[in-house]
Design a protein around this motif. Structure first.
Motif, PDB file in Angstrom:
ATOM      1  N   GLU A   2      18.320 108.818  83.971  1.00 14.13           N
ATOM      2  CA  GLU A   2      17.629 107.953  83.008  1.00 14.13           C
ATOM      3  C   GLU A   2      17.945 106.486  83.304  1.00 14.13           C
ATOM      4  OE1 GLU A   2      17.020 107.346  78.250  1.00 14.13           O
ATOM      5  OE2 GLU A   2      18.705 108.554  78.948  1.00 14.13           O
ATOM      6  N   ILE A   3      16.913 105.651  83.274  1.00  9.81           N
ATOM      7  CA  ILE A   3      17.134 104.216  83.501  1.00  9.81           C
ATOM      8  C   ILE A   3      17.234 103.513  82.156  1.00  9.81           C
ATOM      9  CG2 ILE A   3      16.120 102.089  84.440  1.00  9.81           C
ATOM     10  CD1 ILE A   3      14.880 103.826  86.672  1.00  9.81           C
ATOM     11  N   LYS A   4      18.379 102.857  81.924  1.00  8.88           N
ATOM     12  CA  LYS A   4      18.548 102.097  80.664  1.00  8.88           C
ATOM     13  C   LYS A   4      18.763 100.630  80.977  1.00  8.88           C
ATOM     14  CE  LYS A   4      20.474 105.642  77.653  1.00  8.88           C
ATOM     15  NZ  LYS A   4      21.744 106.318  77.422  1.00  8.88           N
ATOM     16  N   LYS A   5      19.755 100.380  81.839  1.00  2.00           N
ATOM     17  CA  LYS A   5      20.073  98.979  82.159  1.00  2.00           C
ATOM     18  C   LYS A   5      19.476  98.617  83.527  1.00  2.00           C
ATOM     19  CE  LYS A   5      23.872  95.842  83.287  1.00  2.00           C
ATOM     20  NZ  LYS A   5      25.300  95.507  83.250  1.00  2.00           N
ATOM     21  N   VAL A   6      18.757  97.519  83.559  1.00  5.82           N
ATOM     22  CA  VAL A   6      18.142  97.052  84.809  1.00  5.82           C
ATOM     23  C   VAL A   6      18.712  95.676  85.144  1.00  5.82           C
ATOM     24  CG1 VAL A   6      15.963  96.449  85.949  1.00  5.82           C
ATOM     25  CG2 VAL A   6      16.017  98.313  84.278  1.00  5.82           C
ATOM     26  N   ALA A   7      19.149  95.498  86.376  1.00  7.77           N
ATOM     27  CA  ALA A   7      19.595  94.170  86.822  1.00  7.77           C
ATOM     28  C   ALA A   7      18.502  93.577  87.703  1.00  7.77           C
ATOM     29  CB  ALA A   7      20.901  94.279  87.596  1.00  7.77           C
ATOM     30  N   VAL A   8      18.146  92.335  87.432  1.00  5.02           N
ATOM     31  CA  VAL A   8      17.169  91.635  88.277  1.00  5.02           C
ATOM     32  C   VAL A   8      17.916  90.496  88.951  1.00  5.02           C
ATOM     33  CG1 VAL A   8      15.013  90.316  88.311  1.00  5.02           C
ATOM     34  CG2 VAL A   8      15.254  92.244  86.732  1.00  5.02           C
ATOM     35  N   LEU A   9      17.923  90.505  90.268  1.00  5.56           N
ATOM     36  CA  LEU A   9      18.686  89.481  91.003  1.00  5.56           C
ATOM     37  C   LEU A   9      17.730  88.403  91.487  1.00  5.56           C
ATOM     38  CD1 LEU A   9      21.030  91.902  92.949  1.00  5.56           C
ATOM     39  CD2 LEU A   9      21.295  90.945  90.654  1.00  5.56           C
ATOM     40  N   GLY A  10      17.892  87.198  90.949  1.00  3.99           N
ATOM     41  CA  GLY A  10      16.985  86.097  91.249  1.00  3.99           C
ATOM     42  C   GLY A  10      16.162  85.781  90.016  1.00  3.99           C
ATOM     43  N   ALA A  11      16.192  84.496  89.580  1.00  5.39           N
ATOM     44  CA  ALA A  11      15.477  84.107  88.352  1.00  5.39           C
ATOM     45  C   ALA A  11      14.293  83.202  88.661  1.00  5.39           C
ATOM     46  CB  ALA A  11      16.440  83.416  87.390  1.00  5.39           C
ATOM     47  N   GLY A  12      13.787  83.271  89.898  1.00  4.67           N
ATOM     48  CA  GLY A  12      12.629  82.451  90.284  1.00  4.67           C
ATOM     49  C   GLY A  12      11.353  83.020  89.676  1.00  4.67           C
ATOM     50  N   ALA A  13      10.216  82.619  90.247  1.00  4.10           N
ATOM     51  CA  ALA A  13       8.918  83.045  89.682  1.00  4.10           C
ATOM     52  C   ALA A  13       8.834  84.574  89.615  1.00  4.10           C
ATOM     53  CB  ALA A  13       7.775  82.490  90.528  1.00  4.10           C
ATOM     54  N   GLU A  82      27.127  95.766  87.072  1.00  3.63           N
ATOM     55  CA  GLU A  82      28.002  96.908  86.759  1.00  3.63           C
ATOM     56  C   GLU A  82      27.318  97.740  85.676  1.00  3.63           C
ATOM     57  OE1 GLU A  82      31.297  95.016  83.692  1.00  3.63           O
ATOM     58  OE2 GLU A  82      31.989  95.948  85.548  1.00  3.63           O
ATOM     59  N   ASP A  83      27.319  99.039  85.866  1.00  6.18           N
ATOM     60  CA  ASP A  83      26.638  99.996  84.967  1.00  6.18           C
ATOM     61  C   ASP A  83      25.111  99.933  85.031  1.00  6.18           C
ATOM     62  OD1 ASP A  83      29.124 100.692  84.071  1.00  6.18           O
ATOM     63  OD2 ASP A  83      29.087  99.265  82.406  1.00  6.18           O
ATOM     64  N   ALA A  84      24.523  99.103  85.890  1.00  7.45           N
ATOM     65  CA  ALA A  84      23.051  99.100  85.981  1.00  7.45           C
ATOM     66  C   ALA A  84      22.581 100.419  86.593  1.00  7.45           C
ATOM     67  CB  ALA A  84      22.576  97.922  86.818  1.00  7.45           C
ATOM     68  N   ASP A  85      21.440 100.898  86.098  1.00  5.57           N
ATOM     69  CA  ASP A  85      20.858 102.132  86.651  1.00  5.57           C
ATOM     70  C   ASP A  85      19.840 101.803  87.733  1.00  5.57           C
ATOM     71  OD1 ASP A  85      22.159 103.781  84.597  1.00  5.57           O
ATOM     72  OD2 ASP A  85      20.808 102.686  83.252  1.00  5.57           O
ATOM     73  N   LEU A  86      19.311 100.591  87.653  1.00 13.11           N
ATOM     74  CA  LEU A  86      18.338 100.132  88.645  1.00 13.11           C
ATOM     75  C   LEU A  86      18.616  98.657  88.918  1.00 13.11           C
ATOM     76  CD1 LEU A  86      15.611 100.350  90.250  1.00 13.11           C
ATOM     77  CD2 LEU A  86      14.443  99.773  88.114  1.00 13.11           C
ATOM     78  N   VAL A  87      18.689  98.303  90.199  1.00 12.73           N
ATOM     79  CA  VAL A  87      18.867  96.898  90.580  1.00 12.73           C
ATOM     80  C   VAL A  87      17.606  96.479  91.337  1.00 12.73           C
ATOM     81  CG1 VAL A  87      20.205  95.263  91.968  1.00 12.73           C
ATOM     82  CG2 VAL A  87      21.381  97.110  90.750  1.00 12.73           C
ATOM     83  N   ILE A  88      16.931  95.437  90.843  1.00 12.09           N
ATOM     84  CA  ILE A  88      15.737  94.932  91.536  1.00 12.09           C
ATOM     85  C   ILE A  88      16.083  93.561  92.101  1.00 12.09           C
ATOM     86  CG2 ILE A  88      13.282  94.351  91.365  1.00 12.09           C
ATOM     87  CD1 ILE A  88      13.157  96.079  88.806  1.00 12.09           C
ATOM     88  N   GLU A  89      16.040  93.457  93.407  1.00  9.54           N
ATOM     89  CA  GLU A  89      16.406  92.192  94.068  1.00  9.54           C
ATOM     90  C   GLU A  89      15.162  91.343  94.270  1.00  9.54           C
ATOM     91  OE1 GLU A  89      15.537  90.102  97.360  1.00  9.54           O
ATOM     92  OE2 GLU A  89      15.479  92.272  97.751  1.00  9.54           O
ATOM     93  N   ALA A 166      11.269 108.320  91.040  1.00  5.55           N
ATOM     94  CA  ALA A 166      11.879 107.541  89.954  1.00  5.55           C
ATOM     95  C   ALA A 166      11.272 106.133  89.916  1.00  5.55           C
ATOM     96  CB  ALA A 166      13.391 107.462  90.140  1.00  5.55           C
ATOM     97  N   ALA A 167      11.040 105.556  91.083  1.00  4.87           N
ATOM     98  CA  ALA A 167      10.460 104.202  91.146  1.00  4.87           C
ATOM     99  C   ALA A 167       9.030 104.229  90.591  1.00  4.87           C
ATOM    100  CB  ALA A 167      10.476 103.679  92.575  1.00  4.87           C
ATOM    101  N   VAL A 168       8.268 105.253  90.961  1.00  2.00           N
ATOM    102  CA  VAL A 168       6.880 105.377  90.477  1.00  2.00           C
ATOM    103  C   VAL A 168       6.870 105.518  88.953  1.00  2.00           C
ATOM    104  CG1 VAL A 168       4.916 106.994  90.406  1.00  2.00           C
ATOM    105  CG2 VAL A 168       5.867 106.272  92.611  1.00  2.00           C
ATOM    106  N   GLU A 169       7.747 106.368  88.426  1.00  8.19           N
ATOM    107  CA  GLU A 169       7.803 106.570  86.967  1.00  8.19           C
ATOM    108  C   GLU A 169       8.225 105.291  86.256  1.00  8.19           C
ATOM    109  OE1 GLU A 169       6.490 109.046  85.353  1.00  8.19           O
ATOM    110  OE2 GLU A 169       5.959 109.790  87.341  1.00  8.19           O
ATOM    111  N   PHE A 170       9.174 104.579  86.851  1.00  6.16           N
ATOM    112  CA  PHE A 170       9.635 103.325  86.254  1.00  6.16           C
ATOM    113  C   PHE A 170       8.484 102.316  86.202  1.00  6.16           C
ATOM    114  CE2 PHE A 170      11.243  98.991  86.791  1.00  6.16           C
ATOM    115  CZ  PHE A 170      11.961  98.873  85.604  1.00  6.16           C
TER     116      PHE A 170
END
Ligand code: 3HC
Length: 286
Positions: A2-13, A82-89, A166-170
């Motif tokens: 299950e994906i609950k916490k998502v980390a997004v790396l980079g705060a640009g556009a 830490e504890d992220a279930d999905l990291v999007i760079e 999992a990526a498709v469902e997300f």
């Protein structure tokens, strides 16, 4: 998983747009960038977009508060992943920078699915920097993320089926339309066509074939696109196209693009590119 916490790396556009739509879909989101000023800019962009949605009656004020309470901003990589279930760079389009970021992530998080929003760099090659190439996938969003429906989900050579699924469902869960790219080719499906097209339009300008407004008007008239190629090049960012040209073999070399990059005329983000953006979008005669 299950994906609950998502980390997004980079705060640009791209990063801020991704963080916004993911938080709107109900996930807890941690946005990380290297400098406080980048974080503040990303945060302001998201808040501005959400306030517009409130003013247009698309979301309620309590909903606005709920969404913003799910968004967390930090310069601390550990706190973000830490504890992220999905990291999007979504960091700059440079292979070495992206690899370095993923190496750092792997030291701090052992469980997350790792996704890159690269515009077209090799997913297989990026995955080599990680300890889990089978759980590494491309997740390519389009700009402006809150508006554009499509997300390419790219399979690297070692990506397993569970990760692709999992990526498709997300992607579906955040209200976007996933398209699975089965083969990890430069530029994937869209940018493989789009980036050479944009750079060829830049080549038209360089060769003096026509003025930017005329090239854009011709394509707008002919194909009913929302933006002509030079406005779109400015909108996407001339740095993105320059980096693509430096790293992908399918993109024609362009002196003019290099010049614009060196002069920091990067398009809309610097208010100067092929157009002057200080007063907003260029007016192209249709
Ligand atoms: N962020 C959030 N929302 C935005 C936005 C932004 N940056 N820009 C526009 N919008 C919203 C507006 O608020 C408006 O919302 P509403 O329907 O709720 O009122 C809606 O989009 C339409 O905007 P406008 O009326 O101001 O203007 P347009 O109708 O001309 O649309 C556009 C603007 C959506 C940007 C349109 O011109 C467009 O689709 N342009 C082409 C974009 C494109 O091709 N993107 C892909 C680029 S390739 C890429 O990203 C890949 C990368 O790897 C290179």
């Amino acid at each position: 998983m299950e994906i609950k916490k998502v980390a997004v790396l980079g705060a640009g556009a791209m990063g801020s747009g991704i963080a916004q739509v993911v938080a709107q879909a109900g996930y807890e989101v941690w946005v990380r960038d290297i400098k406080e000023e980048f974080i503040q800019k990303g945060k302001q962009t998201i808040e501005k977009n959400l306030r517009k949605a409130v003013n247009k009656g698309k979301i309620s004020l309590p909903k606005y508060k709920e969404i913003t309470s799910r968004l967390h901003f930090t310069t601390d990589m550990k706190e973000a992943v830490e504890d992220a279930d999905l990291v999007i760079e979504a960091v700059p389009e440079v292979m070495d920078i992206k690899k370095q970021v993923f190496q750092e992530v792997c030291q701090l998080n052992k469980k997350a699915i790792l996704a890159s929003n690269t515009s077209g760099l090799s997913i297989t090659e990026l995955a080599k920097a990680t300890d889990r190439p089978e759980r590494f996938v491309g997740m390519h969003f389009f700009n402006p993320v809150p508006v554009m429906a499509l997300v390419e989900v790219i399979r690297g050579e070692q990506t397993n089926d569970d990760t692709v699924n999992a990526a498709v469902e997300f992607v579906k869960s955040i209200g976007k339309i996933p398209v699975v790219v089965k083969k990890d080719v430069e530029g994937f499906i869209v940018n493989r066509c789009l980036v050479p097209y944009l750079v060829l339009a830049i080549d038209d300008v360089e060769k003096g074939v026509a003025e930017p407004e005329e090239i854009d008007a011709a394509l707008l008239y002919e194909y009913k696109m929302p933006m002509g190629p030079l406005e779109l090049a400015d909108f996407v960012g001339l740095d993105i196209l320059y980096f693509a040209g430096q790293q992908w073999s399918i993109v024609p070399k362009s002196k003019l693009l290099e010049e614009k990059f060196n002069n920091k005329e990067l398009g809309m983000k610097t208010a100067r590119g092929f157009y002057d953006w200080r007063a907003g979008r260029p007016k192209i005669p249709k």
